[in-house]
Design a protein around this motif. Structure first.
Motif, PDB file in Angstrom:
ATOM      1  N   LYS A 178       0.828  -1.207   0.000  1.00  0.00           N
ATOM      2  CA  LYS A 178       0.000   0.000   0.000  1.00  0.00           C
ATOM      3  C   LYS A 178       0.861   1.255   0.000  1.00  0.00           C
ATOM      4  CE  LYS A 178      -4.383  -1.493   2.022  1.00  0.00           C
ATOM      5  NZ  LYS A 178      -5.340  -1.307   3.147  1.00  0.00           N
ATOM      6  N   ALA A 179       1.941   1.240   0.795  1.00  0.00           N
ATOM      7  CA  ALA A 179       2.845   2.389   0.822  1.00  0.00           C
ATOM      8  C   ALA A 179       3.525   2.580  -0.526  1.00  0.00           C
ATOM      9  CB  ALA A 179       3.886   2.214   1.926  1.00  0.00           C
ATOM     10  N   ALA A 180       3.862   1.460  -1.196  1.00  0.00           N
ATOM     11  CA  ALA A 180       4.542   1.553  -2.488  1.00  0.00           C
ATOM     12  C   ALA A 180       3.618   2.060  -3.585  1.00  0.00           C
ATOM     13  CB  ALA A 180       5.097   0.182  -2.873  1.00  0.00           C
ATOM     14  N   SER A 181       2.324   1.839  -3.439  1.00  0.00           N
ATOM     15  CA  SER A 181       1.381   2.247  -4.481  1.00  0.00           C
ATOM     16  C   SER A 181       0.980   3.711  -4.387  1.00  0.00           C
ATOM     17  CB  SER A 181       0.117   1.374  -4.410  1.00  0.00           C
ATOM     18  OG  SER A 181      -0.555   1.561  -3.173  1.00  0.00           O
ATOM     19  N   LYS A 182       1.341   4.373  -3.289  1.00  0.00           N
ATOM     20  CA  LYS A 182       0.967   5.775  -3.119  1.00  0.00           C
ATOM     21  C   LYS A 182       1.962   6.674  -3.840  1.00  0.00           C
ATOM     22  CE  LYS A 182      -1.353   5.165   1.340  1.00  0.00           C
ATOM     23  NZ  LYS A 182      -1.353   5.520   2.791  1.00  0.00           N
ATOM     24  N   THR A 183       1.476   7.363  -4.817  1.00  0.00           N
ATOM     25  CA  THR A 183       2.311   8.282  -5.585  1.00  0.00           C
ATOM     26  C   THR A 183       1.508   9.544  -5.884  1.00  0.00           C
ATOM     27  OG1 THR A 183       3.425   6.411  -6.650  1.00  0.00           O
ATOM     28  CG2 THR A 183       3.729   8.554  -7.660  1.00  0.00           C
ATOM     29  N   ASP A 184       2.181  10.670  -5.825  1.00  0.00           N
ATOM     30  CA  ASP A 184       1.538  11.949  -6.124  1.00  0.00           C
ATOM     31  C   ASP A 184       1.052  11.957  -7.578  1.00  0.00           C
ATOM     32  OD1 ASP A 184       0.679  14.520  -6.287  1.00  0.00           O
ATOM     33  OD2 ASP A 184       2.589  15.453  -5.751  1.00  0.00           O
ATOM     34  N   VAL A 185      -0.195  12.333  -7.769  1.00  0.00           N
ATOM     35  CA  VAL A 185      -0.762  12.330  -9.126  1.00  0.00           C
ATOM     36  C   VAL A 185      -0.054  13.322 -10.044  1.00  0.00           C
ATOM     37  CG1 VAL A 185      -3.027  11.525  -8.382  1.00  0.00           C
ATOM     38  CG2 VAL A 185      -2.531  13.975  -8.354  1.00  0.00           C
ATOM     39  N   ASN A 186       0.554  14.339  -9.473  1.00  0.00           N
ATOM     40  CA  ASN A 186       1.260  15.348 -10.268  1.00  0.00           C
ATOM     41  C   ASN A 186       2.744  15.026 -10.433  1.00  0.00           C
ATOM     42  OD1 ASN A 186      -1.079  16.991 -10.533  1.00  0.00           O
ATOM     43  ND2 ASN A 186      -0.732  17.813  -8.471  1.00  0.00           N
ATOM     44  N   PHE A 187       3.160  13.849  -9.961  1.00  0.00           N
ATOM     45  CA  PHE A 187       4.585  13.513  -9.976  1.00  0.00           C
ATOM     46  C   PHE A 187       5.141  13.507 -11.399  1.00  0.00           C
ATOM     47  CE2 PHE A 187       7.775  10.106 -10.422  1.00  0.00           C
ATOM     48  CZ  PHE A 187       8.801  10.675  -9.691  1.00  0.00           C
ATOM     49  N   MET A 188       4.509  12.751 -12.294  1.00  0.00           N
ATOM     50  CA  MET A 188       5.027  12.635 -13.652  1.00  0.00           C
ATOM     51  C   MET A 188       4.929  13.957 -14.408  1.00  0.00           C
ATOM     52  SD  MET A 188       6.540   9.897 -14.227  1.00  0.00           S
ATOM     53  CE  MET A 188       6.803  10.200 -15.964  1.00  0.00           C
ATOM     54  N   HIS A 189       3.924  14.750 -14.134  1.00  0.00           N
ATOM     55  CA  HIS A 189       3.819  16.062 -14.788  1.00  0.00           C
ATOM     56  C   HIS A 189       4.997  16.956 -14.396  1.00  0.00           C
ATOM     57  CE1 HIS A 189      -0.133  15.199 -16.386  1.00  0.00           C
ATOM     58  NE2 HIS A 189      -0.579  14.863 -15.168  1.00  0.00           N
ATOM     59  N   GLN A 190       5.350  16.911 -13.120  1.00  0.00           N
ATOM     60  CA  GLN A 190       6.489  17.709 -12.657  1.00  0.00           C
ATOM     61  C   GLN A 190       7.800  17.209 -13.276  1.00  0.00           C
ATOM     62  OE1 GLN A 190       6.177  17.328  -8.425  1.00  0.00           O
ATOM     63  NE2 GLN A 190       4.411  18.705  -8.258  1.00  0.00           N
ATOM     64  N   ILE A 191       7.937  15.882 -13.378  1.00  0.00           N
ATOM     65  CA  ILE A 191       9.145  15.319 -13.991  1.00  0.00           C
ATOM     66  C   ILE A 191       9.227  15.723 -15.463  1.00  0.00           C
ATOM     67  CG2 ILE A 191      10.313  13.169 -14.634  1.00  0.00           C
ATOM     68  CD1 ILE A 191      10.507  13.844 -11.665  1.00  0.00           C
ATOM     69  N   LYS A 192       8.098  15.639 -16.154  1.00  0.00           N
ATOM     70  CA  LYS A 192       8.089  16.014 -17.572  1.00  0.00           C
ATOM     71  C   LYS A 192       8.466  17.481 -17.760  1.00  0.00           C
ATOM     72  CE  LYS A 192       4.698  12.617 -19.143  1.00  0.00           C
ATOM     73  NZ  LYS A 192       3.335  12.395 -19.719  1.00  0.00           N
ATOM     74  N   ASP A 193       7.950  18.341 -16.898  1.00  0.00           N
ATOM     75  CA  ASP A 193       8.270  19.767 -17.011  1.00  0.00           C
ATOM     76  C   ASP A 193       9.756  20.008 -16.774  1.00  0.00           C
ATOM     77  OD1 ASP A 193       5.622  20.287 -17.517  1.00  0.00           O
ATOM     78  OD2 ASP A 193       5.134  20.819 -15.441  1.00  0.00           O
TER      79      ASP A 193
END
Length: 236
Positions: free
Chosen positions: A68-83
Protein backbone atom coordinates in the motif's frame (compact mmCIF):
# COMPACT_ATOMS: atom_id res chain seq x y z
CA UNK A 1 -61.07 -40.56 53.44
CA UNK A 2 -60.20 -43.52 51.23
CA UNK A 3 -60.13 -41.31 48.13
CA UNK A 4 -57.88 -38.82 49.89
CA UNK A 5 -55.50 -41.63 50.91
CA UNK A 6 -55.20 -42.97 47.34
CA UNK A 7 -54.64 -39.45 46.01
CA UNK A 8 -51.80 -38.79 48.48
CA UNK A 9 -50.29 -42.20 47.71
CA UNK A 10 -50.38 -41.48 43.98
CA UNK A 11 -48.67 -38.11 44.50
CA UNK A 12 -45.92 -39.76 46.58
CA UNK A 13 -45.34 -42.40 43.89
CA UNK A 14 -45.15 -39.68 41.23
CA UNK A 15 -42.63 -37.66 43.27
CA UNK A 16 -40.50 -40.76 43.89
CA UNK A 17 -40.53 -41.61 40.19
CA UNK A 18 -39.41 -38.08 39.33
CA UNK A 19 -36.60 -38.32 41.86
CA UNK A 20 -35.46 -41.62 40.35
CA UNK A 21 -35.20 -40.15 36.81
CA UNK A 22 -31.55 -39.79 35.78
CA UNK A 23 -30.34 -36.21 35.48
CA UNK A 24 -28.95 -35.68 32.01
CA UNK A 25 -26.20 -33.08 32.02
CA UNK A 26 -25.67 -31.22 28.80
CA UNK A 27 -21.99 -31.27 27.95
CA UNK A 28 -20.52 -28.48 25.89
CA UNK A 29 -17.14 -28.50 24.20
CA UNK A 30 -15.24 -25.25 23.77
CA UNK A 31 -12.94 -24.60 20.82
CA UNK A 32 -9.88 -24.78 23.06
CA UNK A 33 -10.99 -28.14 24.48
CA UNK A 34 -11.66 -29.41 20.99
CA UNK A 35 -8.18 -28.49 19.80
CA UNK A 36 -6.40 -29.86 22.87
CA UNK A 37 -8.33 -33.09 23.31
CA UNK A 38 -6.36 -35.06 20.74
CA UNK A 39 -3.49 -36.24 22.93
CA UNK A 40 0.20 -35.48 22.62
CA UNK A 41 0.44 -36.18 18.87
CA UNK A 42 -2.58 -34.03 18.12
CA UNK A 43 -1.37 -31.19 20.34
CA UNK A 44 2.04 -31.12 18.62
CA UNK A 45 0.43 -30.82 15.19
CA UNK A 46 -2.00 -28.15 16.42
CA UNK A 47 0.93 -26.15 17.85
CA UNK A 48 2.80 -26.40 14.53
CA UNK A 49 -0.30 -25.23 12.66
CA UNK A 50 -0.77 -22.40 15.16
CA UNK A 51 2.80 -21.20 14.55
CA UNK A 52 2.22 -21.34 10.78
CA UNK A 53 -1.00 -19.35 11.17
CA UNK A 54 0.76 -16.61 13.18
CA UNK A 55 3.59 -16.49 10.62
CA UNK A 56 1.13 -16.30 7.73
CA UNK A 57 -0.82 -13.46 9.34
CA UNK A 58 2.39 -11.53 10.09
CA UNK A 59 3.67 -11.87 6.52
CA UNK A 60 0.30 -10.93 5.07
CA UNK A 61 -0.18 -7.72 7.04
CA UNK A 62 3.50 -6.69 6.77
CA UNK A 63 3.44 -7.09 2.97
CA UNK A 64 -0.01 -5.51 2.67
CA UNK A 65 1.13 -2.32 4.40
CA UNK A 66 4.37 -2.28 2.37
CA UNK A 67 2.53 -2.68 -0.93
CA UNK A 68 0.00 0.00 0.00
CA UNK A 69 2.85 2.39 0.82
CA UNK A 70 4.54 1.55 -2.49
CA UNK A 71 1.38 2.25 -4.48
CA UNK A 72 0.97 5.78 -3.12
CA UNK A 73 2.31 8.28 -5.58
CA UNK A 74 1.54 11.95 -6.12
CA UNK A 75 -0.76 12.33 -9.13
CA UNK A 76 1.26 15.35 -10.27
CA UNK A 77 4.59 13.51 -9.98
CA UNK A 78 5.03 12.63 -13.65
CA UNK A 79 3.82 16.06 -14.79
CA UNK A 80 6.49 17.71 -12.66
CA UNK A 81 9.14 15.32 -13.99
CA UNK A 82 8.09 16.01 -17.57
CA UNK A 83 8.27 19.77 -17.01
CA UNK A 84 11.73 19.55 -15.46
CA UNK A 85 13.10 17.26 -18.17
CA UNK A 86 11.53 19.33 -20.95
CA UNK A 87 13.20 22.48 -19.60
CA UNK A 88 16.50 20.67 -19.13
CA UNK A 89 16.39 20.98 -15.34
CA UNK A 90 17.66 17.44 -14.65
CA UNK A 91 18.83 18.17 -11.11
CA UNK A 92 15.36 19.37 -10.12
CA UNK A 93 13.90 16.17 -11.56
CA UNK A 94 16.36 14.07 -9.51
CA UNK A 95 15.49 15.98 -6.35
CA UNK A 96 11.77 15.46 -7.00
CA UNK A 97 12.32 11.71 -7.41
CA UNK A 98 14.28 11.59 -4.15
CA UNK A 99 11.39 13.28 -2.36
CA UNK A 100 8.91 10.63 -3.59
CA UNK A 101 9.71 7.38 -1.77
CA UNK A 102 8.03 4.90 -4.11
CA UNK A 103 9.01 2.30 -6.75
CA UNK A 104 7.70 4.57 -9.49
CA UNK A 105 9.98 7.40 -8.33
CA UNK A 106 13.00 5.10 -8.10
CA UNK A 107 12.41 3.79 -11.63
CA UNK A 108 12.09 7.33 -12.92
CA UNK A 109 15.25 8.39 -11.09
CA UNK A 110 17.13 5.50 -12.69
CA UNK A 111 15.97 6.64 -16.11
CA UNK A 112 16.85 10.27 -15.41
CA UNK A 113 20.35 9.27 -14.33
CA UNK A 114 20.85 7.63 -17.76
CA UNK A 115 19.72 10.64 -19.82
CA UNK A 116 22.26 11.18 -22.57
CA UNK A 117 22.81 7.45 -23.11
CA UNK A 118 21.20 5.51 -25.98
CA UNK A 119 17.48 4.94 -25.52
CA UNK A 120 17.96 1.17 -25.41
CA UNK A 121 20.42 1.51 -22.52
CA UNK A 122 17.94 3.68 -20.62
CA UNK A 123 15.21 1.10 -21.21
CA UNK A 124 17.46 -1.71 -19.96
CA UNK A 125 18.38 0.25 -16.83
CA UNK A 126 14.71 0.89 -16.06
CA UNK A 127 13.85 -2.78 -16.58
CA UNK A 128 16.62 -3.89 -14.22
CA UNK A 129 15.50 -1.40 -11.60
CA UNK A 130 11.93 -2.63 -12.06
CA UNK A 131 12.97 -6.23 -11.38
CA UNK A 132 14.60 -5.15 -8.13
CA UNK A 133 11.46 -3.28 -7.08
CA UNK A 134 9.25 -6.28 -7.85
CA UNK A 135 11.59 -8.49 -5.85
CA UNK A 136 11.24 -6.14 -2.89
CA UNK A 137 7.46 -6.14 -3.18
CA UNK A 138 7.32 -9.94 -3.32
CA UNK A 139 9.59 -10.41 -0.32
CA UNK A 140 8.44 -13.38 1.83
CA UNK A 141 5.25 -13.79 -0.22
CA UNK A 142 6.52 -17.20 -1.37
CA UNK A 143 6.53 -18.29 2.28
CA UNK A 144 2.82 -17.52 2.40
CA UNK A 145 2.28 -19.74 -0.64
CA UNK A 146 4.30 -22.51 1.01
CA UNK A 147 2.16 -22.30 4.16
CA UNK A 148 -1.00 -22.45 2.03
CA UNK A 149 0.18 -25.75 0.57
CA UNK A 150 1.88 -27.24 3.61
CA UNK A 151 -0.76 -26.58 6.29
CA UNK A 152 -3.42 -28.94 4.84
CA UNK A 153 -0.76 -31.61 4.36
CA UNK A 154 0.28 -31.30 8.00
CA UNK A 155 -3.39 -31.57 8.95
CA UNK A 156 -3.73 -34.74 6.86
CA UNK A 157 -0.64 -36.09 8.61
CA UNK A 158 -2.52 -35.67 11.86
CA UNK A 159 -5.43 -37.53 10.30
CA UNK A 160 -3.21 -40.47 9.42
CA UNK A 161 -1.66 -40.48 12.89
CA UNK A 162 -5.10 -40.41 14.51
CA UNK A 163 -6.35 -43.32 12.43
CA UNK A 164 -3.19 -45.30 13.20
CA UNK A 165 -3.78 -44.74 16.92
CA UNK A 166 -7.42 -45.85 16.59
CA UNK A 167 -6.58 -49.01 14.65
CA UNK A 168 -3.72 -49.77 17.02
CA UNK A 169 -6.16 -49.68 19.92
CA UNK A 170 -8.44 -52.07 18.05
CA UNK A 171 -5.59 -54.42 17.19
CA UNK A 172 -4.15 -54.60 20.70
CA UNK A 173 -7.52 -55.14 22.36
CA UNK A 174 -8.65 -58.05 20.20
CA UNK A 175 -11.48 -56.01 18.72
CA UNK A 176 -12.81 -54.90 22.12
CA UNK A 177 -11.18 -51.52 22.52
CA UNK A 178 -12.72 -48.95 24.81
CA UNK A 179 -14.63 -46.17 23.12
CA UNK A 180 -12.54 -43.57 24.91
CA UNK A 181 -9.33 -44.91 23.37
CA UNK A 182 -10.85 -44.98 19.91
CA UNK A 183 -12.32 -41.50 20.37
CA UNK A 184 -8.88 -40.03 21.09
CA UNK A 185 -7.55 -41.27 17.74
CA UNK A 186 -10.63 -39.97 15.94
CA UNK A 187 -10.23 -36.60 17.71
CA UNK A 188 -6.69 -36.32 16.39
CA UNK A 189 -7.85 -37.25 12.89
CA UNK A 190 -10.68 -34.72 12.77
CA UNK A 191 -9.26 -31.71 14.63
CA UNK A 192 -5.92 -31.65 12.82
CA UNK A 193 -7.65 -31.91 9.45
CA UNK A 194 -9.94 -28.98 10.24
CA UNK A 195 -7.09 -26.90 11.66
CA UNK A 196 -4.85 -27.61 8.66
CA UNK A 197 -7.56 -26.66 6.19
CA UNK A 198 -8.36 -23.43 8.07
CA UNK A 199 -4.69 -22.34 8.11
CA UNK A 200 -4.28 -23.32 4.46
CA UNK A 201 -7.38 -21.41 3.33
CA UNK A 202 -6.34 -18.27 5.23
CA UNK A 203 -2.80 -18.38 3.81
CA UNK A 204 -4.08 -19.07 0.28
CA UNK A 205 -6.53 -16.17 0.33
CA UNK A 206 -3.87 -13.85 1.76
CA UNK A 207 -1.36 -14.92 -0.91
CA UNK A 208 -3.79 -14.30 -3.77
CA UNK A 209 -4.74 -10.90 -2.35
CA UNK A 210 -1.09 -9.86 -2.15
CA UNK A 211 -0.47 -11.06 -5.71
CA UNK A 212 -3.33 -8.88 -6.97
CA UNK A 213 -2.03 -5.86 -5.02
CA UNK A 214 1.51 -6.42 -6.32
CA UNK A 215 0.32 -6.71 -9.92
CA UNK A 216 -1.36 -3.31 -9.61
CA UNK A 217 1.91 -1.72 -8.48
CA UNK A 218 3.81 -3.48 -11.28
CA UNK A 219 1.36 -2.16 -13.87
CA UNK A 220 1.75 1.30 -12.38
CA UNK A 221 5.53 1.03 -12.75
CA UNK A 222 5.21 -0.20 -16.34
CA UNK A 223 2.93 2.70 -17.23
CA UNK A 224 5.37 5.17 -15.70
CA UNK A 225 8.29 3.64 -17.57
CA UNK A 226 6.39 3.92 -20.86
CA UNK A 227 5.52 7.55 -20.14
CA UNK A 228 9.12 8.38 -19.34
CA UNK A 229 10.46 6.70 -22.50
CA UNK A 230 7.82 8.50 -24.55
CA UNK A 231 9.02 11.75 -23.00
CA UNK A 232 12.56 11.03 -24.18
CA UNK A 233 11.30 10.14 -27.67
CA UNK A 234 9.48 13.44 -28.09
CA UNK A 235 11.15 15.72 -30.60
CA UNK A 236 13.02 18.63 -29.11
Amino acid sequence: MLATFFQETAEEITQNAENLEPVVEEKTLSLFELLTSGGIAGNIIIIVLGVLLILAMYIYFERLFAIKAASKTDVNFMHQIKDNVATGNIEAAKIRCAQENSPVARLTAKGISRIGSPLEDINTAIENAGRLEVYKLEKNVSILATIAGAAPMIGFLGTVIGMIIAFHQLATSSGQAEMGSLAQGIYIAMTTTVAGLIVGIIAYMGYNHLVVKTDKVVHQMEATAVDFLDLLNEPA
